[in-house]
Design an enzyme around this catalytic site. Structure first.
Site, PDB file in Angstrom:
ATOM      1  N   GLU A  59       0.842  -1.210   0.000  1.00 31.81           N
ATOM      2  CA  GLU A  59       0.000   0.000   0.000  1.00 31.81           C
ATOM      3  C   GLU A  59       0.871   1.252   0.000  1.00 31.81           C
ATOM      4  O   GLU A  59       0.541   2.252  -0.647  1.00 31.81           O
ATOM      5  CB  GLU A  59      -0.939   0.013   1.202  1.00 31.81           C
ATOM      6  N   TRP A  74       1.805   1.699  -3.494  1.00 33.64           N
ATOM      7  CA  TRP A  74       0.702   2.305  -4.282  1.00 33.64           C
ATOM      8  C   TRP A  74       0.772   3.828  -4.172  1.00 33.64           C
ATOM      9  O   TRP A  74       0.580   4.555  -5.145  1.00 33.64           O
ATOM     10  CB  TRP A  74      -0.675   1.859  -3.756  1.00 33.64           C
ATOM     11  N   TRP A  81      -9.795   7.663  -7.568  1.00 38.89           N
ATOM     12  CA  TRP A  81     -11.009   7.940  -8.352  1.00 38.89           C
ATOM     13  C   TRP A  81     -10.882   7.384  -9.765  1.00 38.89           C
ATOM     14  O   TRP A  81     -11.824   6.799 -10.297  1.00 38.89           O
ATOM     15  CB  TRP A  81     -11.315   9.445  -8.378  1.00 38.89           C
ATOM     16  N   TRP A 109     -16.548  11.185 -12.728  1.00 38.99           N
ATOM     17  CA  TRP A 109     -15.674  10.946 -11.565  1.00 38.99           C
ATOM     18  C   TRP A 109     -15.071  12.228 -11.012  1.00 38.99           C
ATOM     19  O   TRP A 109     -14.771  12.326  -9.823  1.00 38.99           O
ATOM     20  CB  TRP A 109     -14.559   9.951 -11.929  1.00 38.99           C
ATOM     21  N   TRP A 129     -20.939  11.554 -19.248  1.00 38.62           N
ATOM     22  CA  TRP A 129     -21.563  10.891 -18.096  1.00 38.62           C
ATOM     23  C   TRP A 129     -22.970  11.453 -17.903  1.00 38.62           C
ATOM     24  O   TRP A 129     -23.137  12.657 -17.660  1.00 38.62           O
ATOM     25  CB  TRP A 129     -20.721  11.140 -16.844  1.00 38.62           C
ATOM     26  N   ASN A 153     -10.641   2.737   3.218  1.00 38.11           N
ATOM     27  CA  ASN A 153     -10.307   2.497   1.803  1.00 38.11           C
ATOM     28  C   ASN A 153     -11.366   1.664   1.075  1.00 38.11           C
ATOM     29  O   ASN A 153     -11.748   1.974  -0.048  1.00 38.11           O
ATOM     30  CB  ASN A 153      -8.943   1.804   1.695  1.00 38.11           C
TER      31      ASN A 153
HETATM   32  C1  LIG Z   1     -11.576   7.058  -4.348  1.00 32.33           C
HETATM   33  C2  LIG Z   1     -10.355   7.031  -3.461  1.00 32.33           C
HETATM   34  C3  LIG Z   1      -9.811   8.216  -2.976  1.00 32.33           C
HETATM   35  C4  LIG Z   1      -8.661   8.197  -2.166  1.00 32.33           C
HETATM   36  N1  LIG Z   1      -8.144   9.386  -1.714  1.00 32.33           N
HETATM   37  C5  LIG Z   1      -7.013   9.381  -0.957  1.00 32.33           C
HETATM   38  C6  LIG Z   1      -6.444  10.594  -0.501  1.00 32.33           C
HETATM   39  O1  LIG Z   1      -6.905  11.700  -0.814  1.00 32.33           O
HETATM   40  N2  LIG Z   1      -5.341  10.527   0.315  1.00 32.33           N
HETATM   41  C7  LIG Z   1      -4.768   9.321   0.657  1.00 32.33           C
HETATM   42  O2  LIG Z   1      -3.765   9.309   1.390  1.00 32.33           O
HETATM   43  N3  LIG Z   1      -5.278   8.170   0.198  1.00 32.33           N
HETATM   44  C8  LIG Z   1      -6.376   8.153  -0.581  1.00 32.33           C
HETATM   45  N4  LIG Z   1      -6.906   6.960  -1.007  1.00 32.33           N
HETATM   46  C9  LIG Z   1      -6.192   5.711  -0.694  1.00 32.33           C
HETATM   47  C10 LIG Z   1      -6.637   5.007   0.607  1.00 32.33           C
HETATM   48  O3  LIG Z   1      -8.016   4.919   0.666  1.00 32.33           O
HETATM   49  C11 LIG Z   1      -6.122   5.714   1.876  1.00 32.33           C
HETATM   50  O4  LIG Z   1      -4.745   5.975   1.764  1.00 32.33           O
HETATM   51  C12 LIG Z   1      -6.345   4.806   3.083  1.00 32.33           C
HETATM   52  O5  LIG Z   1      -7.716   4.554   3.252  1.00 32.33           O
HETATM   53  C13 LIG Z   1      -5.784   5.481   4.312  1.00 32.33           C
HETATM   54  O6  LIG Z   1      -6.000   4.683   5.432  1.00 32.33           O
HETATM   55  P1  LIG Z   1      -4.801   4.170   6.304  1.00 32.33           P
HETATM   56  O7  LIG Z   1      -3.853   5.260   6.576  1.00 32.33           O
HETATM   57  O8  LIG Z   1      -5.387   3.448   7.469  1.00 32.33           O
HETATM   58  O9  LIG Z   1      -4.115   3.171   5.286  1.00 32.33           O
HETATM   59  P2  LIG Z   1      -3.308   1.827   5.452  1.00 32.33           P
HETATM   60  O10 LIG Z   1      -4.154   0.762   4.886  1.00 32.33           O
HETATM   61  O11 LIG Z   1      -2.754   1.646   6.792  1.00 32.33           O
HETATM   62  O12 LIG Z   1      -2.112   2.050   4.393  1.00 32.33           O
HETATM   63  C14 LIG Z   1      -0.896   2.711   4.758  1.00 32.33           C
HETATM   64  C15 LIG Z   1      -0.671   3.915   3.890  1.00 32.33           C
HETATM   65  O13 LIG Z   1      -0.500   3.521   2.543  1.00 32.33           O
HETATM   66  C16 LIG Z   1      -1.059   4.507   1.681  1.00 32.33           C
HETATM   67  N5  LIG Z   1      -2.155   3.881   0.933  1.00 32.33           N
HETATM   68  C17 LIG Z   1      -2.964   2.894   1.335  1.00 32.33           C
HETATM   69  N6  LIG Z   1      -3.813   2.548   0.356  1.00 32.33           N
HETATM   70  C18 LIG Z   1      -3.537   3.342  -0.687  1.00 32.33           C
HETATM   71  C19 LIG Z   1      -4.063   3.484  -1.995  1.00 32.33           C
HETATM   72  N7  LIG Z   1      -5.054   2.697  -2.460  1.00 32.33           N
HETATM   73  N8  LIG Z   1      -3.557   4.447  -2.795  1.00 32.33           N
HETATM   74  C20 LIG Z   1      -2.550   5.243  -2.370  1.00 32.33           C
HETATM   75  N9  LIG Z   1      -2.007   5.153  -1.142  1.00 32.33           N
HETATM   76  C21 LIG Z   1      -2.490   4.218  -0.317  1.00 32.33           C
HETATM   77  C22 LIG Z   1      -1.581   5.623   2.565  1.00 32.33           C
HETATM   78  O14 LIG Z   1      -0.582   6.602   2.674  1.00 32.33           O
HETATM   79  C23 LIG Z   1      -1.806   4.901   3.881  1.00 32.33           C
HETATM   80  O15 LIG Z   1      -1.758   5.735   5.000  1.00 32.33           O
HETATM   81  C24 LIG Z   1      -8.047   6.960  -1.834  1.00 32.33           C
HETATM   82  C25 LIG Z   1      -8.614   5.767  -2.324  1.00 32.33           C
HETATM   83  C26 LIG Z   1      -9.753   5.797  -3.124  1.00 32.33           C
HETATM   84  C27 LIG Z   1     -10.324   4.505  -3.627  1.00 32.33           C
END
Ligand SMILES: Cc1cc2nc3c(=O)[nH]c(=O)nc-3n(C[C@H](O)[C@H](O)[C@H](O)COP(=O)(O)OP(=O)(O)OC[C@H]3O[C@@H](n4cnc5c(N)ncnc54)[C@H](O)[C@@H]3O)c2cc1C
Length: 478
Positions: free
Chosen positions: A280, A283, A387, A364, A311, A346
């Site tokens: 993650e 990502w 998105w 979107w 859309w 997420n």
């Molecule tokens: C539509 C959509 C919008 C999103 N907008 C954002 C946003 O504005 N800011 C943001 O930080 N993340 C965003 N995410 C990614 C993800 O949802 C969040 O990073 C995550 O929910 C944060 O929770 P956590 O810190 O507990 O993550 P954990 O699951 O603990 O993951 C650790 C870290 O990895 C990174 N990470 C995790 N998943 C993703 C992912 N899919 N994409 C990119 N980085 C990721 C984050 O920095 C996160 O803190 C988005 C995802 C979607 C589907």
């Protein structure tokens, strides 16, 4: 870059911490005197419509903590409020700084701002230097064999891990901790009178309630609290009702934790949970890289042929989604929780985003902007990436024909309905499958549950199966 300076400004931006901060460490190694600075950027603050924006409170509290910490080192933080393109060259002039040092920021506005600051400094014989800190690998550091940027995540991740392992074998320590030398921080008395007024009120904002504690100490504590549960991350991370993820995204966004620290911890274990968590973090870097290499994604589909999609979803659908009254419990619970807190799990971000684009057929970009306005962890690269993944317009997005069924997602990821019940209390009288889809309940069951559909909770705004076919047709026609 010169190896040594007399006086430099070190400007904090998305790196609001003293520990393991590469640019700050470099500044304190290279200069005799380092002046720590933070600018409340009027260009960014001016675009915020909510005067109690949670991000401003988070930044304000993090900056306050940094100022206190710098004072314990006998120094201080110069805090400015205004346009950094004017404020920074002026402060450099006033303090006789030879250079301004920062950590890199890959957002388009930030890069333009840095170019302008750099040009202004160079005109007066000063320098501007940026260091990589926000990610482990940036820009063109991870490329395909033919020298192109990756557009698919899995091979990008393999190359990312290979590079890290290779560099470690060579003793380059790409994620090593970066320590500052506090002895070179400018003494507090020399910084007197340099700051602007910067209370929240002076900035034009009011304090917001945060679900997450701000600042470097809280960031470190949250990481430490997450570490023992990292082993279960692979199993728990998709269940919104269970606190199975780190909750570190806002800390990573504002740099109140170090990405290198997170990667070091993830690599200490071979367990599946740690490996999944590291994925993650990669990502996050993949999306940072895509934004940097393909800035058109800010307002266009990554796959530009999908910009031709018109859309059909309009204001009615969009507003029902924003307000959590689509009649789809998991979507409504997610949106109401988001509106109340600025946070969304997420799995729910994926469900809500796919529902807006594939069930309500709304562009979107409207959803992306709505999230951007409210997410505490809002990050242009990850939000845009998420998105475009959900809308199937992105670099490595969900295939357009694979559309989440929101009812099945709900049963799978909120199996006992805890999250729905917490956020839609009006549905809490429904049991079992009815909680995920109350619309099959007859009048007697609705009475018994204390929630009459169409009165206490909306009927479904659309039919998922009809909309799914329409969504696929939108992509197929191209
Ligand atoms: C539509 C959509 C919008 C999103 N907008 C954002 C946003 O504005 N800011 C943001 O930080 N993340 C965003 N995410 C990614 C993800 O949802 C969040 O990073 C995550 O929910 C944060 O929770 P956590 O810190 O507990 O993550 P954990 O699951 O603990 O993951 C650790 C870290 O990895 C990174 N990470 C995790 N998943 C993703 C992912 N899919 N994409 C990119 N980085 C990721 C984050 O920095 C996160 O803190 C988005 C995802 C979607 C589907």
């Amino acid at each position: 870059m010169k190896s040594s300076f007399d006086t430099v400004l070190f400007v904090f931006r998305r790196d609001l911490r003293l520990a393991d901060n590469r640019g700050l460490a470099e500044a304190t190694r290279r200069a005799r005197r380092v002046i720590p600075v933070f600018v409340f950027d009027r260009n960014i603050l001016g675009d915020l419509t909510d005067r109690s924006d949670r991000r401003v409170t988070f930044i304000h509290e993090s900056v306050t903590e940094m100022k206190d910490a710098l004072r314990t080192h006998g120094s201080d933080l110069v805090v400015l409020h205004g346009d950094p393109m004017e404020k920074l060259p002026a402060l450099a002039e006033k303090t006789g700084a030879e250079a301004v040092l920062v950590n890199e920021d890959y957002e388009p506005y930030a890069m333009l701002r840095d170019d302008i600051v750099s040009e202004a400094l160079v005109r007066t014989g000063r320098a501007f230097h940026a260091f990589k800190d926000h990610v482990v690998y940036a820009r063109d550091e991870i490329l395909t064999q033919s020298g192109d940027a990756y557009k698919v995540f899995s091979p990008y991740k393999r190359a990312w891990l290979q590079r890290l392992e290779e560099e470690e074998r060579l003793g380059l320590s790409p994620v090593a901790e970066e320590s500052m030398n506090p002895g070179t921080l400018a003494p507090r008395r020399s910084l007197k009178g340099l700051s602007d007024a910067w209370s929240l009120k002076d900035l034009g904002f009011a304090r917001a309630e945060l679900w997450l504690e701000a600042g470097e100490t809280a960031g470190r504590r949250r990481l430490e609290q997450f570490l023992p549960s990292m082993q279960w991350y692979a199993d728990d991370r998709d269940l919104p009702a269970r606190k199975g993820t780190s909750g570190l995204s806002a800390h990573l966004r504002f740099g109140t934790v170090s990405i290198r620290d997170c990667v070091r911890h993830a690599r200490e274990s071979d367990e599946k949970g740690a490996q999944t968590w590291l994925s993650e973090l990669i990502w996050r870097e993949f999306y940072q890289m895509l934004l940097d290499r393909y800035p058109h994604v800010v307002s266009h589909s990554f796959k530009q042929e999908y910009d031709a999609i018109s859309w059909p979803g309009g204001d009615e659908e969009f507003h029902a989604w924003c307000e959590g009254r689509t009649g789809y419990p998991i979507v409504d619970a997610a949106m109401r929780h988001f509106n109340a807190t600025g946070w969304m799990h997420n799995r729910l971000r994926m469900i809500a985003a796919m529902f807006l684009t594939k069930d309500l057929l709304v562009d979107w970009r409207r959803g992306e902007r709505y999230f951007a306005a409210g997410l505490l962890d809002y990050d242009l690269a990850s939000n845009n990436g998420g998105w475009q993944w959900s809308a199937s317009t992105g670099a490595d997005g969900a295939p357009y024909f694979r559309i989440f069924n929101p009812i099945l997602q709900s049963k799978k990821f909120d199996p006992d309905g805890t999250f729905i019940r917490e956020n839609l209390p009006e549905l809490s009288g429904y049991k079992g499958d009815l909680l995920h889809w109350p619309h099959t309940a007859d009048a007697a069951a609705q009475e018994a549950a204390g929630c009459v559909l169409g009165k206490d909770y909306p009927h479904p705004i659309v039919d998922h199966f009809e909309q799914k076919d329409k969504a696929i047709a939108l992509f197929k026609q191209l």
